[in-house]
Motif scaffolding. Structure first.
Motif, PDB file in Angstrom:
ATOM      1  N   THR A   1       0.846  -1.207   0.000  1.00 21.12           N
ATOM      2  CA  THR A   1       0.000   0.000   0.000  1.00 21.12           C
ATOM      3  C   THR A   1       0.874   1.248   0.000  1.00 21.12           C
ATOM      4  OG1 THR A   1      -1.531  -1.279   1.354  1.00 21.12           O
ATOM      5  CG2 THR A   1      -1.985   1.067   1.149  1.00 21.12           C
TER       6      THR A   1
ATOM      7  N   ARG B   1       1.204   4.360  -2.822  1.00 26.41           N
ATOM      8  CA  ARG B   1       1.146   5.817  -2.572  1.00 26.41           C
ATOM      9  C   ARG B   1       2.372   6.532  -3.125  1.00 26.41           C
ATOM     10  NH1 ARG B   1      -3.057   4.188  -0.920  1.00 26.41           N
ATOM     11  NH2 ARG B   1      -3.272   4.203  -3.162  1.00 26.41           N
TER      12      ARG B   1
ATOM     13  N   GLN C   1       1.914   6.829  -6.756  1.00 28.95           N
ATOM     14  CA  GLN C   1       0.832   7.742  -7.090  1.00 28.95           C
ATOM     15  C   GLN C   1       1.271   9.199  -6.903  1.00 28.95           C
ATOM     16  OE1 GLN C   1      -2.639   6.874  -4.780  1.00 28.95           O
ATOM     17  NE2 GLN C   1      -4.044   7.414  -6.408  1.00 28.95           N
ATOM     18  N   SER C   2       1.958   9.475  -5.764  1.00 33.95           N
ATOM     19  CA  SER C   2       2.307  10.868  -5.467  1.00 33.95           C
ATOM     20  C   SER C   2       3.406  11.391  -6.393  1.00 33.95           C
ATOM     21  CB  SER C   2       2.748  11.001  -4.007  1.00 33.95           C
ATOM     22  OG  SER C   2       3.952  10.319  -3.816  1.00 33.95           O
TER      23      SER C   2
ATOM     24  N   GLY D   1       0.014   4.610   4.638  1.00 31.70           N
ATOM     25  CA  GLY D   1      -0.032   4.229   3.225  1.00 31.70           C
ATOM     26  C   GLY D   1      -1.418   4.427   2.649  1.00 31.70           C
ATOM     27  N   LYS D   2      -2.450   4.231   3.479  1.00 30.90           N
ATOM     28  CA  LYS D   2      -3.823   4.285   2.984  1.00 30.90           C
ATOM     29  C   LYS D   2      -4.216   5.716   2.628  1.00 30.90           C
ATOM     30  CE  LYS D   2      -7.733   1.462   3.439  1.00 30.90           C
ATOM     31  NZ  LYS D   2      -7.863   0.075   3.699  1.00 30.90           N
ATOM     32  N   SER D   3      -3.984   6.659   3.600  1.00 33.67           N
ATOM     33  CA  SER D   3      -4.448   8.026   3.363  1.00 33.67           C
ATOM     34  C   SER D   3      -3.356   8.939   2.819  1.00 33.67           C
ATOM     35  CB  SER D   3      -5.032   8.600   4.656  1.00 33.67           C
ATOM     36  OG  SER D   3      -4.139   8.382   5.717  1.00 33.67           O
ATOM     37  N   GLY D   4      -2.116   8.404   2.668  1.00 29.94           N
ATOM     38  CA  GLY D   4      -1.069   9.206   2.032  1.00 29.94           C
ATOM     39  C   GLY D   4      -0.386  10.208   2.952  1.00 29.94           C
TER      40      GLY D   4
ATOM     41  N   ILE E   1       4.042  10.942   2.996  1.00 31.84           N
ATOM     42  CA  ILE E   1       4.715  10.416   1.790  1.00 31.84           C
ATOM     43  C   ILE E   1       5.859  11.336   1.356  1.00 31.84           C
ATOM     44  CG2 ILE E   1       4.385   9.767  -0.629  1.00 31.84           C
ATOM     45  CD1 ILE E   1       3.123   7.784   1.341  1.00 31.84           C
TER      46      ILE E   1
END
Length: 596
Positions: A19, A23, A26-27, A162-165, A168
């Motif tokens: 997870t 992130r 994604q970021s 990891g879930k809500s970022g 990061i």
């Protein structure tokens, strides 16, 4: 090279490695929103179904920091103890590691194990507490545990989710500032370490490597040092979500090469690649040889599918270097392979992958570990399966492998774990409190006892709280016997097992009862016996199917009926002498599920 960072993520199972990797990708916009999905790097169906990572996955991230462009090579690793070989290979390709700890669960056994692996490889460790937004997060307690384990400062520990970022950006900054850039010389002769490979039916074998020195260009002639084979590099490139071709890959980078190799034997994980024009004579010290823990036979259901199974096993070994196998023949099952696995989950995954990826239906024999038998003359014989066991009269003693098991749990489950380990012939070595709510127990145990169902029992007895890790010790003398299963006096070698004498009778009785349910009835009686040498320790009978031969007699003298019954009995006796018992596939699998 100063702008390259190679790092991996290590942690216990379910602490959120995949997870967090999602992130990070994604970021940094490495993956478009359209391609984004949960566990994006886990590309096997099995990984998604079970929610675990089985293979290490490498991907390149581009990131801008303080106006500079950086290249980050991320390798996401598995967390289960059976796949620790994957972790050791990922660590060999990196300079740093993110050590992830779940805020609600704290440090667990595999966390410690993977941390020691990383320290042995001289990696820079960045501790991260993950899942800080969960209700049960114990951030201060987990921080203390990490400080005690690594000896770092409190400000070195990053908080993330990891879930809500959350956190990061801080992680990416820490990777750039704290992990050293790779060392190496782009002008030196090429030295690249193979850390993985995969078979593609159109393009041959794709080799993943990490370059330590030198540069590899498209159309270079390259040589594999261990095997001595030479090939033209048709395509080189870096690993994005797919393969991304480049004209050259330089020192410090992680990339791939396609040469059109079709033969799986020519690529060895841990080998060194160099160029033919300017060869390097030094072999990179790869990873240690894999030590299989559990052995089992894998046989094709149809005997003529053996060659096809051999090809599939070779292709699978490319992708999973911890699988070892050699040829074996069995009277009951024909030609097959004796395979070495790192544990029961590994064995289950290999079986599933053979069925899904290669459409092979296989029979797996009883898993066991390897013993050493010392004869009266002082010779040492390695016994990998029951058929290799020498005659009992020649044996002086048998040694079995022991392991040191470490379990971390809550104090209320100590009694349950003690009982379980002592019934499995374990000896308590150490018991210590890591914190007031976490206890570490160390046991010395025979590997045979944990092969079957130890991990499942441990989890159910502790409601999933206990974590488990082990490492091999030496071999110790033990009272191991060979238990045979006889059907009408004929041995079925695929059902034989090597077992401790104290457990043999119980195991034999259970197995006979199970076989009685599974074997189809015949026209003659079948005797199922479990025997150690000539001594039978358990027996079950399957009665014969009877035709009612006296149905046509109504009334009349009893001697006529008796004559017909005697005649039938004679026929049954003759039948029994030549009758072969058919053993269905379920019977071989039943042995694996005896403890369910």
């Amino acid at each position: 090279m100063k702008n390259i960072r190679n790092f991996c993520i290590i942690a216990h199972i379910d602490h959120g490695k995949s997870t967090l990797a999602d992130r990070l990708l994604q970021s940094t916009n490495t993956i478009s929103e359209r391609d984004m999905q949960d566990q994006v790097l886990d590309d096997m169906d099995l990984e998604r179904e079970k929610g675990i990572t089985i293979k290490s996955h490498a991907i390149q991230i581009n990131y801008k920091h303080n106006g500079q462009d950086y290249v980050l090579n991320l390798i996401d690793t598995p967390g289960h103890v059976d796949f620790s070989y994957e972790v050791s290979r990922a660590l060999a390709a990196c300079e740093g590691a993110l050590l992830l700890v779940d805020a609600s669960q704290g440090i667990q056994a595999q966390t410690i194990s993977n941390l020691y692996l990383a320290i042995d490889n001289n990696l820079e460790i960045i501790p991260v507490i993950n899942k800080i937004d969960m209700d049960g997060a114990m951030i201060p307690e987990v921080t203390d545990q990490i400080i005690e384990l690594i000896g770092c400062k409190q400000e070195d520990i990053l908080l993330a989710s990891g879930k809500s970022g959350i956190g990061i950006e801080e992680i990416l900054t820490a990777i750039i500032e704290r992990i050293p850039a790779p060392k190496g010389n782009e002008q030196a002769p090429l030295q690249a370490l193979i850390f993985d490979s995969v078979f593609n039916s159109f393009r041959g074998i794709i080799v993943y490597f990490r370059i330590l020195n030198g540069t590899v260009k498209k159309n270079d002639k390259i040589r594999f040092i261990n095997t001595g084979a030479e090939y033209i590099a048709d395509e080189v490139g870096v690993l994005k979500l797919g393969l991304s071709p480049r004209n050259e890959v330089k020192a410090g980078d992680v990339g791939y090469v396609i040469t059109g190799i079709k033969n799986a034997k020519e690529v060895k994980v841990g080998d060194t690649i160099t160029t033919t024009a300017n060869p390097s004579t030094d072999v990179i010290k790869g990873f240690e040889d894999v030590k299989p823990m559990v052995f089992a036979g894998i046989f094709p259901v149809e005997t003529d599918a053996f060659e096809e199974l051999r090809d599939c096993m070779e292709k699978l070994r490319l992708n999973d270097a911890s699988l070892t196998f050699e040829l074996e023949t069995s009277q009951a099952l024909g030609f097959g392979f004796r395979c070495g696995f790192l544990g029961m989950l590994h064995m289950e995954i290999i079986q599933e992958r053979l069925e899904r990826e290669f459409n092979q239906t296989v029979i797996t024999t009883v898993p066991n570990v390897s013993f050493t038998a010392v004869t009266v003359k002082g010779e040492t014989i390695i016994v990998n399966n029951p058929t290799e066991m020498p005659d009992p009269t020649r044996i002086d003693h048998i040694d079995e492998p022991y392991i040191r098991a470490q379990m971390i749990t809550k104090p209320e489950y100590i009694g349950n774990i003690m009982t379980l380990c002592i019934t499995k012939r374990g000896t308590l070595i150490n018991q210590g409190y890591l914190t007031p709510t976490r206890v570490e127990l160390s046991f010395d145990m025979p590997l045979t006892e944990i092969v079957f169902d130890f991990y499942d029992k441990l989890k159910s007895m502790t409601r999933g709280y206990a974590s488990f890790d082990y490492h091999p010790l030496e071999y110790r003398a033990s009272d191991i016997v060979k238990m045979d299963i006889l059907l009408n006096g004929e041995k079925v070698d695929a059902l034989s097992a090597l077992i401790h004498r104290s457990r043999a009778q119980d195991f034999g009785r259970k197995l006979c009862e199970k076989l009685k349910e599974l074997l189809p009835r015949q026209q003659f009686q079948i005797a199922i016996q479990a025997a150690i040498g000539a001594k039978v320790i358990a027996r079950e009978n399957i009665s014969a199917m009877r035709k009612d031969v006296t149905a046509k007699c109504y009334g009349g003298d009893i001697s006529r009926k008796r004559k017909l019954l005697e005649k039938q009995k004679e026929g049954k006796k003759r039948m029994k002498q030549i009758g072969n018992v058919e053993v269905p596939q379920e019977a071989f699998l039943a042995v694996l599920k005896l403890n369910d």
